[in-house]
Write a protein that holds these residues in place. Structure first.
Motif, PDB file in Angstrom:
ATOM      1  N   MET A   1       0.813  -1.189   0.000  1.00  0.00           N
ATOM      2  CA  MET A   1       0.000   0.000   0.000  1.00  0.00           C
ATOM      3  C   MET A   1       0.865   1.265   0.000  1.00  0.00           C
ATOM      4  N   GLN A   2       2.038   1.179   0.595  1.00  0.00           N
ATOM      5  CA  GLN A   2       2.928   2.336   0.636  1.00  0.00           C
ATOM      6  C   GLN A   2       3.573   2.591  -0.726  1.00  0.00           C
ATOM      7  N   LEU A   3       3.535   1.613  -1.591  1.00  0.00           N
ATOM      8  CA  LEU A   3       4.138   1.728  -2.914  1.00  0.00           C
ATOM      9  C   LEU A   3       3.246   2.496  -3.895  1.00  0.00           C
ATOM     10  N   LEU A   4       1.957   2.517  -3.652  1.00  0.00           N
ATOM     11  CA  LEU A   4       1.006   3.168  -4.552  1.00  0.00           C
ATOM     12  C   LEU A   4       1.275   4.669  -4.729  1.00  0.00           C
ATOM     13  N   PRO A   5       1.489   5.451  -3.675  1.00  0.00           N
ATOM     14  CA  PRO A   5       1.778   6.890  -3.885  1.00  0.00           C
ATOM     15  C   PRO A   5       3.066   7.114  -4.695  1.00  0.00           C
ATOM     16  N   LEU A   6       4.048   6.275  -4.492  1.00  0.00           N
ATOM     17  CA  LEU A   6       5.294   6.397  -5.248  1.00  0.00           C
ATOM     18  C   LEU A   6       5.061   6.130  -6.728  1.00  0.00           C
ATOM     19  N   LEU A   7       4.268   5.116  -7.054  1.00  0.00           N
ATOM     20  CA  LEU A   7       3.962   4.808  -8.448  1.00  0.00           C
ATOM     21  C   LEU A   7       3.151   5.926  -9.103  1.00  0.00           C
ATOM     22  N   VAL A   8       2.227   6.499  -8.379  1.00  0.00           N
ATOM     23  CA  VAL A   8       1.442   7.625  -8.898  1.00  0.00           C
ATOM     24  C   VAL A   8       2.357   8.816  -9.158  1.00  0.00           C
ATOM     25  N   PHE A   9       3.266   9.090  -8.254  1.00  0.00           N
ATOM     26  CA  PHE A   9       4.218  10.189  -8.424  1.00  0.00           C
ATOM     27  C   PHE A   9       5.095   9.975  -9.665  1.00  0.00           C
ATOM     28  N   VAL A  10       5.587   8.773  -9.882  1.00  0.00           N
ATOM     29  CA  VAL A  10       6.421   8.457 -11.040  1.00  0.00           C
ATOM     30  C   VAL A  10       5.617   8.616 -12.327  1.00  0.00           C
ATOM     31  N   ALA A  11       4.368   8.176 -12.329  1.00  0.00           N
ATOM     32  CA  ALA A  11       3.522   8.305 -13.519  1.00  0.00           C
ATOM     33  C   ALA A  11       3.261   9.776 -13.851  1.00  0.00           C
ATOM     34  N   ILE A  12       2.965  10.570 -12.854  1.00  0.00           N
ATOM     35  CA  ILE A  12       2.742  12.009 -13.070  1.00  0.00           C
ATOM     36  C   ILE A  12       4.014  12.664 -13.591  1.00  0.00           C
ATOM     37  N   PHE A  13       5.142  12.331 -12.996  1.00  0.00           N
ATOM     38  CA  PHE A  13       6.428  12.877 -13.427  1.00  0.00           C
ATOM     39  C   PHE A  13       6.690  12.533 -14.896  1.00  0.00           C
ATOM     40  N   TYR A  14       6.401  11.298 -15.286  1.00  0.00           N
ATOM     41  CA  TYR A  14       6.631  10.859 -16.660  1.00  0.00           C
ATOM     42  C   TYR A  14       5.759  11.653 -17.632  1.00  0.00           C
ATOM     43  N   PHE A  15       4.468  11.756 -17.358  1.00  0.00           N
ATOM     44  CA  PHE A  15       3.552  12.401 -18.294  1.00  0.00           C
ATOM     45  C   PHE A  15       3.682  13.916 -18.326  1.00  0.00           C
ATOM     46  N   LEU A  16       4.167  14.539 -17.267  1.00  0.00           N
ATOM     47  CA  LEU A  16       4.301  15.995 -17.250  1.00  0.00           C
ATOM     48  C   LEU A  16       5.681  16.493 -17.659  1.00  0.00           C
ATOM     49  N   LEU A  17       6.711  15.685 -17.490  1.00  0.00           N
ATOM     50  CA  LEU A  17       8.068  16.161 -17.778  1.00  0.00           C
ATOM     51  C   LEU A  17       8.794  15.369 -18.864  1.00  0.00           C
ATOM     52  N   ILE A  18       8.861  14.090 -18.732  1.00  0.00           N
ATOM     53  CA  ILE A  18       9.688  13.286 -19.627  1.00  0.00           C
ATOM     54  C   ILE A  18       9.077  13.171 -21.012  1.00  0.00           C
ATOM     55  N   ARG A  19       7.799  12.822 -21.102  1.00  0.00           N
ATOM     56  CA  ARG A  19       7.156  12.609 -22.401  1.00  0.00           C
ATOM     57  C   ARG A  19       7.135  13.872 -23.271  1.00  0.00           C
ATOM     58  N   PRO A  20       6.771  15.056 -22.751  1.00  0.00           N
ATOM     59  CA  PRO A  20       6.811  16.265 -23.588  1.00  0.00           C
ATOM     60  C   PRO A  20       8.221  16.599 -24.085  1.00  0.00           C
ATOM     61  N   GLN A  21       9.239  16.363 -23.249  1.00  0.00           N
ATOM     62  CA  GLN A  21      10.611  16.626 -23.666  1.00  0.00           C
ATOM     63  C   GLN A  21      11.020  15.702 -24.797  1.00  0.00           C
ATOM     64  N   GLN A  22      10.631  14.442 -24.738  1.00  0.00           N
ATOM     65  CA  GLN A  22      10.940  13.499 -25.805  1.00  0.00           C
ATOM     66  C   GLN A  22      10.257  13.913 -27.103  1.00  0.00           C
ATOM     67  N   LYS A  23       9.036  14.417 -27.008  1.00  0.00           N
ATOM     68  CA  LYS A  23       8.305  14.859 -28.195  1.00  0.00           C
ATOM     69  C   LYS A  23       8.993  16.064 -28.840  1.00  0.00           C
ATOM     70  N   ARG A  24       9.408  17.043 -28.023  1.00  0.00           N
ATOM     71  CA  ARG A  24      10.120  18.215 -28.552  1.00  0.00           C
ATOM     72  C   ARG A  24      11.434  17.810 -29.199  1.00  0.00           C
ATOM     73  N   SER A  25      12.127  16.882 -28.579  1.00  0.00           N
ATOM     74  CA  SER A  25      13.399  16.398 -29.110  1.00  0.00           C
ATOM     75  C   SER A  25      13.204  15.740 -30.473  1.00  0.00           C
ATOM     76  N   LYS A  26      12.169  14.942 -30.602  1.00  0.00           N
ATOM     77  CA  LYS A  26      11.876  14.252 -31.858  1.00  0.00           C
ATOM     78  C   LYS A  26      11.530  15.265 -32.956  1.00  0.00           C
ATOM     79  N   GLU A  27      10.734  16.282 -32.622  1.00  0.00           N
ATOM     80  CA  GLU A  27      10.364  17.316 -33.593  1.00  0.00           C
ATOM     81  C   GLU A  27      11.584  18.114 -34.043  1.00  0.00           C
ATOM     82  N   THR A  28      12.489  18.416 -33.116  1.00  0.00           N
ATOM     83  CA  THR A  28      13.703  19.161 -33.451  1.00  0.00           C
ATOM     84  C   THR A  28      14.598  18.349 -34.381  1.00  0.00           C
ATOM     85  N   ARG A  29      14.751  17.056 -34.090  1.00  0.00           N
ATOM     86  CA  ARG A  29      15.566  16.200 -34.968  1.00  0.00           C
ATOM     87  C   ARG A  29      14.962  16.115 -36.365  1.00  0.00           C
ATOM     88  N   ALA A  30      13.650  16.027 -36.455  1.00  0.00           N
ATOM     89  CA  ALA A  30      12.990  15.963 -37.767  1.00  0.00           C
ATOM     90  C   ALA A  30      13.194  17.273 -38.525  1.00  0.00           C
TER      91      ALA A  30
END
Length: 95
Positions: free
Chosen positions: A1-30
């Motif tokens: 049960m203590q692992l659930l908040p950590l997983l939610v935090f990682v998912a939010i971090f991924y969708f708000l920071l990592i994924r948009p940066q990867q998209k911008r990087s891909k567009e710049t390379r293209a």
């Protein structure tokens, strides 16, 4: 049960920071791979010029009679493609 908040935090971090940066990087390379002679571009340093020649690593920009060589990675954006038509300008007749 203590692992659930950590997983939610990682998912939010991924969708708000990592994924948009990867998209911008891909567009710049293209964008950088689609550069061609005659394109009007702006560099990461703010210099605007027209591509005079380009190869795999470098681009030669013509800026007001001067030719400068930049790494291809230093080009931030294309202002106007070489073969793109001029946008139609509407004249205002209001007084």
């Amino acid at each position: 049960m203590q692992l659930l908040p950590l997983l939610v935090f990682v998912a939010i971090f991924y969708f708000l920071l990592i994924r948009p940066q990867q998209k911008r990087s891909k567009e710049t390379r293209a964008m950088q791979s689609a550069l061609s002679k005659g394109d009007k571009v702006i560099t990461v340093g703010g210099l605007q010029g027209t591509i005079d020649s380009i190869d795999d690593q470098a681009a030669v920009l013509r800026c007001g009679g001067t030719k400068l060589t930049f790494e291809r990675n230093a080009i931030r954006a294309v202002l106007k493609k070489a073969n793109a038509p001029e946008p139609a300008v509407e004249e205002s007749t209001e007084k």
